[in-house]
Design a protein around this motif. Structure first.
Motif, PDB file in Angstrom:
ATOM      1  N   VAL A  23       0.842  -1.195   0.000  1.00  0.00           N
ATOM      2  CA  VAL A  23       0.000   0.000   0.000  1.00  0.00           C
ATOM      3  C   VAL A  23       0.883   1.253   0.000  1.00  0.00           C
ATOM      4  O   VAL A  23       0.647   2.209  -0.740  1.00  0.00           O
ATOM      5  N   PHE A  24       1.930   1.214   0.819  1.00  0.00           N
ATOM      6  CA  PHE A  24       2.867   2.349   0.865  1.00  0.00           C
ATOM      7  C   PHE A  24       3.519   2.564  -0.508  1.00  0.00           C
ATOM      8  O   PHE A  24       3.589   3.691  -1.005  1.00  0.00           O
ATOM      9  N   GLY A  25       3.976   1.469  -1.110  1.00  0.00           N
ATOM     10  CA  GLY A  25       4.593   1.569  -2.442  1.00  0.00           C
ATOM     11  C   GLY A  25       3.641   2.171  -3.455  1.00  0.00           C
ATOM     12  O   GLY A  25       4.012   3.065  -4.230  1.00  0.00           O
ATOM     13  N   TYR A  26       2.389   1.721  -3.416  1.00  0.00           N
ATOM     14  CA  TYR A  26       1.393   2.261  -4.355  1.00  0.00           C
ATOM     15  C   TYR A  26       1.171   3.751  -4.111  1.00  0.00           C
ATOM     16  O   TYR A  26       1.075   4.536  -5.057  1.00  0.00           O
ATOM     17  N   GLU A  27       1.088   4.124  -2.828  1.00  0.00           N
ATOM     18  CA  GLU A  27       0.841   5.534  -2.501  1.00  0.00           C
ATOM     19  C   GLU A  27       1.973   6.434  -3.021  1.00  0.00           C
ATOM     20  O   GLU A  27       1.723   7.499  -3.585  1.00  0.00           O
ATOM     21  N   VAL A  28       3.207   5.981  -2.817  1.00  0.00           N
ATOM     22  CA  VAL A  28       4.353   6.772  -3.298  1.00  0.00           C
ATOM     23  C   VAL A  28       4.255   6.927  -4.816  1.00  0.00           C
ATOM     24  O   VAL A  28       4.421   8.023  -5.366  1.00  0.00           O
ATOM     25  N   TYR A  29       3.949   5.830  -5.498  1.00  0.00           N
ATOM     26  CA  TYR A  29       3.832   5.856  -6.954  1.00  0.00           C
ATOM     27  C   TYR A  29       2.713   6.810  -7.397  1.00  0.00           C
ATOM     28  O   TYR A  29       2.910   7.656  -8.276  1.00  0.00           O
ATOM     29  N   ALA A  30       1.533   6.674  -6.751  1.00  0.00           N
ATOM     30  CA  ALA A  30       0.378   7.477  -7.176  1.00  0.00           C
ATOM     31  C   ALA A  30       0.612   8.965  -6.921  1.00  0.00           C
ATOM     32  O   ALA A  30       0.238   9.815  -7.750  1.00  0.00           O
ATOM     33  N   ILE A  31       1.244   9.300  -5.804  1.00  0.00           N
ATOM     34  CA  ILE A  31       1.483  10.718  -5.494  1.00  0.00           C
ATOM     35  C   ILE A  31       2.544  11.283  -6.442  1.00  0.00           C
ATOM     36  O   ILE A  31       2.417  12.406  -6.944  1.00  0.00           O
ATOM     37  N   ALA A  32       3.568  10.487  -6.732  1.00  0.00           N
ATOM     38  CA  ALA A  32       4.597  10.944  -7.682  1.00  0.00           C
ATOM     39  C   ALA A  32       3.978  11.154  -9.053  1.00  0.00           C
ATOM     40  O   ALA A  32       4.299  12.103  -9.775  1.00  0.00           O
ATOM     41  N   ARG A  33       3.060  10.290  -9.418  1.00  0.00           N
ATOM     42  CA  ARG A  33       2.387  10.405 -10.719  1.00  0.00           C
ATOM     43  C   ARG A  33       1.514  11.666 -10.752  1.00  0.00           C
ATOM     44  O   ARG A  33       1.523  12.407 -11.740  1.00  0.00           O
ATOM     45  N   ASP A  34       0.764  11.901  -9.658  1.00  0.00           N
ATOM     46  CA  ASP A  34      -0.055  13.127  -9.565  1.00  0.00           C
ATOM     47  C   ASP A  34       0.800  14.368  -9.738  1.00  0.00           C
ATOM     48  O   ASP A  34       0.399  15.350 -10.375  1.00  0.00           O
ATOM     49  N   ALA A  35       1.988  14.323  -9.120  1.00  0.00           N
ATOM     50  CA  ALA A  35       2.854  15.506  -9.126  1.00  0.00           C
ATOM     51  C   ALA A  35       3.604  15.667 -10.450  1.00  0.00           C
ATOM     52  O   ALA A  35       4.300  16.664 -10.651  1.00  0.00           O
ATOM     53  N   GLY A  36       3.462  14.694 -11.327  1.00  0.00           N
ATOM     54  CA  GLY A  36       4.138  14.778 -12.626  1.00  0.00           C
ATOM     55  C   GLY A  36       5.597  14.382 -12.571  1.00  0.00           C
ATOM     56  O   GLY A  36       6.365  14.674 -13.491  1.00  0.00           O
ATOM     57  N   TRP A  37       5.992  13.697 -11.493  1.00  0.00           N
ATOM     58  CA  TRP A  37       7.399  13.278 -11.381  1.00  0.00           C
ATOM     59  C   TRP A  37       7.677  12.028 -12.215  1.00  0.00           C
ATOM     60  O   TRP A  37       8.822  11.689 -12.444  1.00  0.00           O
ATOM     61  N   LEU A  38       6.602  11.320 -12.589  1.00  0.00           N
ATOM     62  CA  LEU A  38       6.778  10.129 -13.425  1.00  0.00           C
ATOM     63  C   LEU A  38       6.157  10.415 -14.788  1.00  0.00           C
ATOM     64  O   LEU A  38       5.132  11.068 -14.879  1.00  0.00           O
ATOM     65  N   SER A  39       6.805   9.911 -15.841  1.00  0.00           N
ATOM     66  CA  SER A  39       6.206  10.096 -17.173  1.00  0.00           C
ATOM     67  C   SER A  39       4.995   9.173 -17.272  1.00  0.00           C
ATOM     68  O   SER A  39       5.008   8.059 -16.772  1.00  0.00           O
ATOM     69  N   ARG A  40       3.930   9.650 -17.932  1.00  0.00           N
ATOM     70  CA  ARG A  40       2.692   8.875 -18.004  1.00  0.00           C
ATOM     71  C   ARG A  40       2.711   7.937 -19.199  1.00  0.00           C
ATOM     72  O   ARG A  40       3.326   8.221 -20.180  1.00  0.00           O
TER      73      ARG A  40
END
Lengths: 40, 513
Positions: A23-40
């Protein structure tokens, strides 16, 4: 019904700790994605 | 752990999050809408994080292990399902609510527009009672936890936590709450994993823990243990009903960026909240094998409600205790800020009906004044904990009776206000007939008191009866009704609280801070 054995108990205990870690791993991923830190 | 270390950690954590909350909301609160709805602002990660943080209070270190210690693995599963089920329900209800009432704010506002004054009053009382009891219990819980672990006077903890959270919630409203919830979730989850994983290792591994539980009470590990199954199912009904009338979730439905974000975030929270509660409750079983946990509720030495902390004292190394105290603080802050804002938003959303055309400045002032009032009342009541905690199951019962009739009005055009109210009252009557608490008052009712069945000490017939009877009566009432309520009226009756200018900006000149 009989009490669960030590192997199943260990799987449940460590499995639920692992699940919270996932759950923690998913949260980090989802928040980074929201912030645009990961390419979509 | 010494009192000074616990107090130092508490104040440092509170200062950090108060600063973060105020920093994040500086210049972002333009109107009362921002204070209580933060409309369309949260992406999937942030919304899921706040859905986790809002409900995962310090109770997961008290009530969840208590259920595990008392009723075993079946109750652990029931508790987890109970926490997951409302999230699944909201993944369906949320997008529907956004579609039927696109500019809404609160469940009471919807109840008034859909059902009229009587059902509105009933929902208002039930919802506020549940949230206030939850809030007071959270403050009681953290005060009790720090008192047990480090001897911190309870009033000091309650005042510090309540006061600091009030500062950033009063200033930044829902935006500050959602932002701090996100960071708190990102800290709580790894801390839980490290602390509880470290505890398993410190206790000699899963095999040794299993052995100790079997020696103490093997029925706790029996998934078919009848009392555990009944209590677990009762919890599922109770939590589902109560969370469906919790304003916290209604606010976050509107805070999500769009329908898809709301749907997916609630589904993610369903899994997350389910596994977190499962793990927390499982540690109640672990505690029985390691400490002298008394689970007989009739015993004067009953201490299953602090089972996790007994385990903490008995077997955890100092660094795990420190991590757990930090987890407890983060848990309580994240739910207390949520509840402060949810309680004040319920009344704020109704102010335009109660006051003559209030401007945005008045509404913002009202929202902040209400937040202060809620905080002061909660701190005061939390210091008289015993009576508050006894009300928790009663509030759950009320929620179980009113939840379905309230929600069904989003889907049915035929359900009327009197139909919804009578369905709720019918469900409540059945629930009360089997309710084991306040038994003297219930059986003392004139005419019906002597005719009542025996109370169900495991609550299943009470909570399940209230929920299922209210649901059945609602469906019958809708079927028998010839009313054709135009649900589109809801979007006309419920609008934004600020004035929207033709260009989409906020028209009121007072709204820029």
């Amino acid at each position: 019904m009989a009490a669960i054995g030590p192997t199943l108990f260990a799987a449940i205990l460590w499995g639920s700790i692992l699940a919270v870690a996932c759950v923690f791993g998913y949260e980090v991923y989802a928040i980074a994605r929201d912030a645009g830190w990961l390419s979509r | 752990m010494t009192t000074a270390v616990a107090l130092g950690l508490t104040v440092a954590t509170l200062l950090l999050f108060t600063g973060l909350g105020i920093w994040y909301s500086r210049g972002a609160v333009h109107s009362v809408e921002d204070l209580i709805s933060a409309r369309n602002s949260a992406g999937r990660g942030q919304l899921t994080a706040t859905l986790i943080a809002s409900v995962m209070g310090v109770w997961i270190l008290f009530s969840a292990p208590e259920a595990g210690a008392g009723f075993g693995i079946a109750a652990v599963v029931g508790y987890a399902i109970g926490e997951a089920a409302p999230m699944l329900a909201y993944s369906k209800v949320g997008p529907r609510l956004r579609s039927v009432v696109p500019d809404g704010h609160s469940l009471t506002e919807y109840a008034h527009a859909r059902y009229g004054d009587a059902m509105y009053a009933f929902v208002l009382v039930v919802s506020m009672l549940y949230m206030f009891v939850f809030l007071a219990a959270e403050l009681t819980g953290i005060a009790g936890a720090l008192s047990l672990v480090a001897g911190v006077p309870q009033w000091q903890t309650a005042v510090l936590v309540g006061g600091f959270v009030l500062l950033y919630t009063g200033y930044g409203g829902l935006r500050a709450s959602i932002f701090t919830d996100t960071i708190q979730t990102l800290l709580v989850l790894p801390l839980l994993v490290v602390a509880l994983g470290g505890a398993v290792v410190a206790l000699g591994g899963a095999g040794a823990i299993h052995e100790s539980v079997v020696a103490a009470n093997p029925t706790l590990l029996d998934p078919g243990f009848a009392a555990g199954l009944q209590f677990g199912l009762a919890l599922a009904f109770a939590i589902l009903g109560a969370e469906l009338i919790n304003q916290t979730w209604w606010q976050r439905i509107y805070a999500g960026k769009d329908d898809e974000t709301v749907r997916r975030s609630f589904r993610s929270a369903m899994l997350a909240n389910g596994v977190i509660v499962f793990l927390a409750a499982l540690f109640g079983i672990v505690a029985v094998g390691q400490a002298n946990v008394v689970t007989d509720v009739t015993s004067a030495g009953y201490n299953a409600d602090v089972a996790f902390f007994l385990l903490l004292e008995a077997a955890f190394p100092e660094w795990v205790v420190l991590a757990v105290v930090l987890v407890a603080l983060l848990l309580v802050m994240s739910s207390v800020d949520t509840l402060f804002n949810a309680l004040s938003s319920i009344v704020t959303a109704d102010l335009p009906r109660l006051l003559a055309d209030p401007d945005d400045r008045t509404l913002k002032l009202g929202a902040r004044a209400l937040t202060v009032a809620v905080a002061v009342a909660a701190i005061y009541v939390s210091l008289r904990a015993q009576s508050v905690l006894r009300l928790f199951f009663f509030a759950d019962l009320l929620g179980a009776a009113v939840a379905f009739p309230l929600i069904y009005g989003l889907y049915s055009r035929r359900l009327t206000g009197p139909g919804a109210l009578l369905s709720s009252v019918g469900g409540l009557a059945v629930g009360l007939a089997f309710f084991p608490d306040f038994r003297g008052v219930i059986t003392g009712l004139p005419l019906v008191g002597d005719l009542l069945p025996a109370a169900d000490p495991l609550y299943l017939t009470s909570f399940g009866g209230a929920f299922l009877v209210a649901t059945g009566l609602t469906l019958v009432a809708a079927r028998l009704s010839s009313t054709d309520h135009d649900l589109e009226n809801l979007s006309r009756d419920i609008g934004r609280l600020d004035d929207v200018a033709p260009d989409g900006g906020v028209a009121d000149e007072e709204v820029r801070e």
